[in-house]
Scaffold this active site. Structure first.
Site, PDB file in Angstrom:
ATOM      1  N   TYR A  32      13.084  14.828  66.829  1.00  0.00           N
ATOM      2  CA  TYR A  32      13.563  14.788  65.455  1.00  0.00           C
ATOM      3  C   TYR A  32      12.406  14.914  64.483  1.00  0.00           C
ATOM      4  O   TYR A  32      11.234  14.867  64.874  1.00  0.00           O
ATOM      5  CB  TYR A  32      14.347  13.495  65.192  1.00  0.00           C
ATOM      6  CG  TYR A  32      13.494  12.251  65.086  1.00  0.00           C
ATOM      7  CD1 TYR A  32      12.876  11.701  66.210  1.00  0.00           C
ATOM      8  CD2 TYR A  32      13.297  11.609  63.862  1.00  0.00           C
ATOM      9  CE1 TYR A  32      12.093  10.559  66.113  1.00  0.00           C
ATOM     10  CE2 TYR A  32      12.525  10.461  63.760  1.00  0.00           C
ATOM     11  CZ  TYR A  32      11.918   9.940  64.883  1.00  0.00           C
ATOM     12  OH  TYR A  32      11.141   8.812  64.790  1.00  0.00           O
ATOM     13  N   LYS A 145       7.661  13.535  69.047  1.00  0.00           N
ATOM     14  CA  LYS A 145       8.549  12.763  68.162  1.00  0.00           C
ATOM     15  C   LYS A 145       9.938  12.709  68.794  1.00  0.00           C
ATOM     16  O   LYS A 145      10.872  13.405  68.391  1.00  0.00           O
ATOM     17  CB  LYS A 145       8.576  13.364  66.748  1.00  0.00           C
ATOM     18  CG  LYS A 145       9.031  12.358  65.696  1.00  0.00           C
ATOM     19  CD  LYS A 145       8.649  12.834  64.320  1.00  0.00           C
ATOM     20  CE  LYS A 145       9.347  12.036  63.232  1.00  0.00           C
ATOM     21  NZ  LYS A 145       9.015  10.618  63.219  1.00  0.00           N
ATOM     22  N   GLU A 177       0.363   1.578  66.708  1.00  0.00           N
ATOM     23  CA  GLU A 177       1.035   2.126  65.529  1.00  0.00           C
ATOM     24  C   GLU A 177       1.934   1.053  64.922  1.00  0.00           C
ATOM     25  O   GLU A 177       2.188   0.019  65.545  1.00  0.00           O
ATOM     26  CB  GLU A 177       1.933   3.310  65.925  1.00  0.00           C
ATOM     27  CG  GLU A 177       1.206   4.538  66.341  1.00  0.00           C
ATOM     28  CD  GLU A 177       2.179   5.655  66.687  1.00  0.00           C
ATOM     29  OE1 GLU A 177       2.473   6.460  65.804  1.00  0.00           O
ATOM     30  OE2 GLU A 177       2.646   5.700  67.834  1.00  0.00           O
ATOM     31  N   LEU A 201       1.738   9.018  67.459  1.00  0.00           N
ATOM     32  CA  LEU A 201       2.294  10.193  66.799  1.00  0.00           C
ATOM     33  C   LEU A 201       1.279  10.690  65.762  1.00  0.00           C
ATOM     34  O   LEU A 201       0.710   9.877  65.018  1.00  0.00           O
ATOM     35  CB  LEU A 201       3.609   9.844  66.107  1.00  0.00           C
ATOM     36  CG  LEU A 201       4.299  11.049  65.475  1.00  0.00           C
ATOM     37  CD1 LEU A 201       4.920  11.936  66.558  1.00  0.00           C
ATOM     38  CD2 LEU A 201       5.369  10.618  64.489  1.00  0.00           C
TER      39      LEU A 201
HETATM   40  N1  PMP Z   1       4.180   6.715  64.081  1.00  0.00           N
HETATM   41  C1  PMP Z   1       5.464   6.540  64.422  1.00  0.00           C
HETATM   42  C2  PMP Z   1       5.781   5.836  65.697  1.00  0.00           C
HETATM   43  C3  PMP Z   1       6.499   6.992  63.577  1.00  0.00           C
HETATM   44  O1  PMP Z   1       7.782   6.818  63.933  1.00  0.00           O
HETATM   45  C4  PMP Z   1       6.159   7.604  62.354  1.00  0.00           C
HETATM   46  C5  PMP Z   1       7.220   8.061  61.397  1.00  0.00           C
HETATM   47  N2  PMP Z   1       8.182   8.855  61.976  1.00  0.00           N
HETATM   48  C6  PMP Z   1       4.804   7.775  62.031  1.00  0.00           C
HETATM   49  C7  PMP Z   1       3.840   7.330  62.921  1.00  0.00           C
HETATM   50  C8  PMP Z   1       4.386   8.443  60.759  1.00  0.00           C
HETATM   51  O2  PMP Z   1       4.524   9.827  60.822  1.00  0.00           O
HETATM   52  P1  PMP Z   1       4.810  10.680  59.495  1.00  0.00           P
HETATM   53  O3  PMP Z   1       3.684  10.373  58.566  1.00  0.00           O
HETATM   54  O4  PMP Z   1       4.793  12.079  59.945  1.00  0.00           O
HETATM   55  O5  PMP Z   1       6.124  10.208  58.977  1.00  0.00           O
END
Ligand code: PMP
Length: 282
Positions: A32, A145, A177, A201
């Protein structure tokens, strides 16, 4: 009622449904993306779509929509639903097939997307949020993701039970994270966040904040840090596509630094917002 998009059609929310044999439902077999909307326009949708293509490649799901059509769909959902500030969510699963672990032959990926309003430019959490420390229970390919988010569901529920906005997940004391965000600390005026690898991520916001910091002359260190280091840091903050930059002002009830949003975090949030405003301006 909200208009959603599923498998090529714009339909009312109540009609946007998948069969029980969808592999997204059976196995969490899908990926996603989430992109923010400001001033009625998508923010960094191109970067999110590059990451989507990579996630699809890594799990061997065909990219049947492609970036150009996704962009069209995302923009249409923003305008059809009158979203000024908010987000667009999109998902791709391996499709519908008899339940069997191995990839089905000839299944068509299920694709859908929706939009929802959310305050992003004047986020009520911008004054600072609390986090709860919890073990990271996730798998070894966090760079994908994936919609298999049970570990994050548990981590964020634990955070909520402790009156916190977000989880600070760790492995053996090393911060991985947030439940749905990347985490950062500020020490000696420099910002620090974990280097990219399969253990986290690659946040789109993380990448942009690294650029914003560099442009502001703020030193950057891509290096892992521990929960202890976060507790002793001058500042701590989180980044994500729909939270932008949010100060973390307490960790399990202990104040970070002076217990209020710190100056480096404030500069980064302001810098991020200025860039977002410029990119989404008419
Ligand atoms: N880490 C994780 C585990 C996440 O779910 C997200 C947000 N989806 C992020 C980091 C941040 O990524 P982004 O800045 O692309 O939203």
């Amino acid at each position: 009622m909200r208009t959603c998009w599923i498998n090529g059609a714009y339909v009312p929310e109540a009609e946007a449904a998948v069969p029980i044999f969808d592999r997204g439902l059976l196995f969490g077999d899908g990926v996603y993306e989430v992109a923010a909307v400001m001033q009625g326009r998508l923010l960094d949708a191109d970067l999110h779509l590059v990451r989507l293509a990579r996630s699809l490649r890594e799990v061997g799901i065909a990219d049947t929509v492609g970036a150009a059509q996704w962009l069209e769909v995302m923009q249409a959902l923003v305008s059809r639903n009158g979203i000024v500030e908010g987000l667009v969510y999109l998902q791709v699963t391996r499709g519908v097939a008899e339940r069997d672990f191995v990839f089905p032959q000839g299944a068509t990926p299920t694709v859908f997307a929706y939009a929802r309003p959310k305050r992003v430019s004047d986020d009520p959490n911008a004054a600072g949020v609390a986090v709860h420390v919890t073990p990271d229970l996730r798998w070894a390919r966090r760079d994908i993701k994936s919609v298999s988010l049970l570990a994050q569901v548990l981590a964020k529920e634990a955070a909520k039970a402790h009156g916190c906005f977000e989880a600070m997940m760790h492995e053996d004391g090393v911060v991985t994270e947030g439940g749905s965000s990347n985490l950062w600390i500020v020490t000696d005026g420099a910002v620090q966040t974990r280097p990219l690898s399969s253990k986290l991520l690659a946040g789109i916001t993380r990448d942009v904040v690294l650029q914003v910091a560099a442009e502001a002359g703020i030193p950057v260190r891509e290096r892992a840090f521990t929960v202890e280091q976060a507790r002793g840091a001058a500042e701590c903050f989180l980044t994500s596509a729909t939270n932008f930059v949010l100060p973390i002002v307490s960790i399990d009830g202990h104040p970070v630094g002076s217990g209020v949003a710190g100056p480096v975090t404030e500069r980064l949030r302001a810098g991020y917002l200025a860039r977002a405003r410029a990119l989404t301006a008419g």
